[in-house]
Design an enzyme around this catalytic site. Structure first.
Site, mmCIF file in Angstrom:
data_model
loop_
_atom_site.group_PDB
_atom_site.id
_atom_site.type_symbol
_atom_site.label_atom_id
_atom_site.label_comp_id
_atom_site.label_asym_id
_atom_site.label_seq_id
_atom_site.Cartn_x
_atom_site.Cartn_y
_atom_site.Cartn_z
ATOM 1 N N ASN A 10 -20.823 13.643 -29.660
ATOM 2 C CA ASN A 10 -21.025 15.077 -29.905
ATOM 3 C C ASN A 10 -19.653 15.674 -30.204
ATOM 4 O OD1 ASN A 10 -21.604 17.779 -29.910
ATOM 5 N ND2 ASN A 10 -22.017 17.926 -27.698
ATOM 6 N N LYS A 12 -18.905 18.567 -31.166
ATOM 7 C CA LYS A 12 -18.823 20.005 -30.862
ATOM 8 C C LYS A 12 -18.114 20.756 -32.003
ATOM 9 C CE LYS A 12 -18.822 18.940 -25.985
ATOM 10 N NZ LYS A 12 -18.617 19.411 -24.630
ATOM 11 N N HIS A 99 -28.316 21.556 -25.457
ATOM 12 C CA HIS A 99 -27.037 21.236 -24.813
ATOM 13 C C HIS A 99 -26.686 22.371 -23.852
ATOM 14 C CE1 HIS A 99 -22.765 20.467 -24.239
ATOM 15 N NE2 HIS A 99 -23.005 19.231 -24.650
ATOM 16 N N GLU A 101 -24.079 23.900 -23.315
ATOM 17 C CA GLU A 101 -23.279 24.981 -23.916
ATOM 18 C C GLU A 101 -24.174 25.936 -24.704
ATOM 19 O OE1 GLU A 101 -20.387 22.386 -25.764
ATOM 20 O OE2 GLU A 101 -19.736 21.800 -23.757
ATOM 21 N N GLU A 171 -27.214 15.436 -18.628
ATOM 22 C CA GLU A 171 -25.820 15.861 -18.637
ATOM 23 C C GLU A 171 -25.578 16.865 -17.514
ATOM 24 O OE1 GLU A 171 -23.943 15.167 -22.729
ATOM 25 O OE2 GLU A 171 -24.764 17.174 -22.731
ATOM 26 N N GLY A 177 -17.017 17.860 -19.961
ATOM 27 C CA GLY A 177 -15.686 18.332 -20.332
ATOM 28 C C GLY A 177 -14.758 18.559 -19.157
ATOM 29 N N SER A 217 -18.239 13.512 -19.317
ATOM 30 C CA SER A 217 -16.954 12.814 -19.114
ATOM 31 C C SER A 217 -17.099 11.294 -19.148
ATOM 32 C CB SER A 217 -16.290 13.285 -17.814
ATOM 33 O OG SER A 217 -16.014 14.674 -17.896
HETATM 34 C C1 PEP Z 1 -21.078 16.618 -24.216
HETATM 35 O O1 PEP Z 1 -20.577 17.394 -24.976
HETATM 36 O O2 PEP Z 1 -22.295 16.429 -24.316
HETATM 37 C C2 PEP Z 1 -20.255 15.941 -23.211
HETATM 38 C C3 PEP Z 1 -20.838 15.141 -22.357
HETATM 39 O O3 PEP Z 1 -18.902 16.192 -23.241
HETATM 40 P P1 PEP Z 1 -17.736 15.356 -22.485
HETATM 41 O O4 PEP Z 1 -17.985 13.904 -22.794
HETATM 42 O O5 PEP Z 1 -16.461 15.858 -23.087
HETATM 43 O O6 PEP Z 1 -17.866 15.637 -21.030
#
Ligand code: PEP
Length: 259
Positions: A10, A12, A99, A101, A171, A177, A217
């Site tokens: 992803n 972003k 997601h 976000e 997630e 993040g 992460s």
């Molecule tokens: C994501 O954007 O779905 C995500 C898991 O980000 P990160 O791997 O940076 O935590």
């Protein structure tokens, strides 16, 4: 898509056009060493790069190009939005829906997300539907009830056939993040819970054939342990998907015995 090992990036709101093209090419140069009929790669790229990335990946096996959001309507007076028909017309094959976000920063609720999932399926786009609890919800023992509600409201309007085409990403919001991943045991517990929910509402067969990805992460140094868990079928990766080397190392860590 049947149950597969899936390593999904992803991107972003990152990268210039030149960087996005380069990253795609760097991934393409290596990914075939680690993919096969059971192990797939997905790239969720910014809308403005999707056509180019889809062109570069066209005809390449075991790699899918997607975007990170869409509107549920086909067309109309929705200034600034992108429709599934538009995505079809440029070769996009998949879409992230829900997601955290989008849920938090853009106030997307379960009712809206349910419409997006349905529309994506009607347009032959593979939805990667994201769920996850906040830290406060985890600390007050609400993880399962939050995940249950997100899945019931976001997905349980689907028919059996539609449900079998979904990918789910667990997630935990506190892990996205932050550099703080869920432990393999924490993630496995929620993945097993999600699979059981689907078995109860649909069937064991559908539940056993659905891919459930972990996101939060995931990095080369923790991916192997997470991906070894029986109900973790892959990863949705943010930060570490922006570097070809890290992304390929995560792909390389997919357990071969199950692949
Ligand atoms: C994501 O954007 O779905 C995500 C898991 O980000 P990160 O791997 O940076 O935590």
């Amino acid at each position: 898509m049947k149950r597969n090992k899936i390593i999904a990036g992803n991107w972003k709101m990152n990268l210039s056009f030149v960087e996005a093209t380069q990253l795609t090419q760097d991934i393409l140069a290596q990914y075939q060493n680690y993919t096969n009929q059971h192990t797939k790669v997905m790239l969720f790229v910014p809308f403005v790069y999707a056509q180019k990335v889809a062109e570069i990946c066209a005809e390449k096996p075991n790699i899918y190009v997607g975007v990170q959001n869409m509107h549920y309507e086909k067309a109309g007076a929705f200034t600034g939005e992108i429709s599934p028909v538009m995505l079809n017309s440029i070769g996009v094959e998949a879409v992230i829906i829900g997601h955290s976000e989008r849920r938090t920063l853009f106030h997307e609720d379960n009712e809206l997300l349910a419409k997006k999932v349905k529309s994506a399926l009607e347009h032959n786009l593979i939805p990667v539907f994201c769920v996850g609890e906040t830290l406060q919800e985890r600390e007050t023992n609400q993880t399962q009830s939050v995940i249950c509600m997100q899945i019931e409201k976001g997905l349980f309007h689907l028919s059996h056939e539609e449900m079998s085409k979904i990918i789910i990403a667990y997630e935990p919001v506190w892990a996205i993040g932050t550099g703080k991943n869920a432990t393999p045991e924490q993630a496995q517990e929620v993945h097993a819970y999600i699979r059981n929910l689907i078995a109860t509402r649909y069937s064991t067969n559908i539940a056993q054939n659905i891919s459930i990805l972990y996101g939060g992460s995931m990095k080369p140094d923790n991916s192997a342990d997470l991906l070894k868990q029986p109900d973790i079928d892959g990863g949705l990766i943010g930060g570490a998907s922006l570097k070809a080397k890290d992304f390929i190392e995560i792909l390389q860590s997919v357990p071969q015995s199950n692949a």
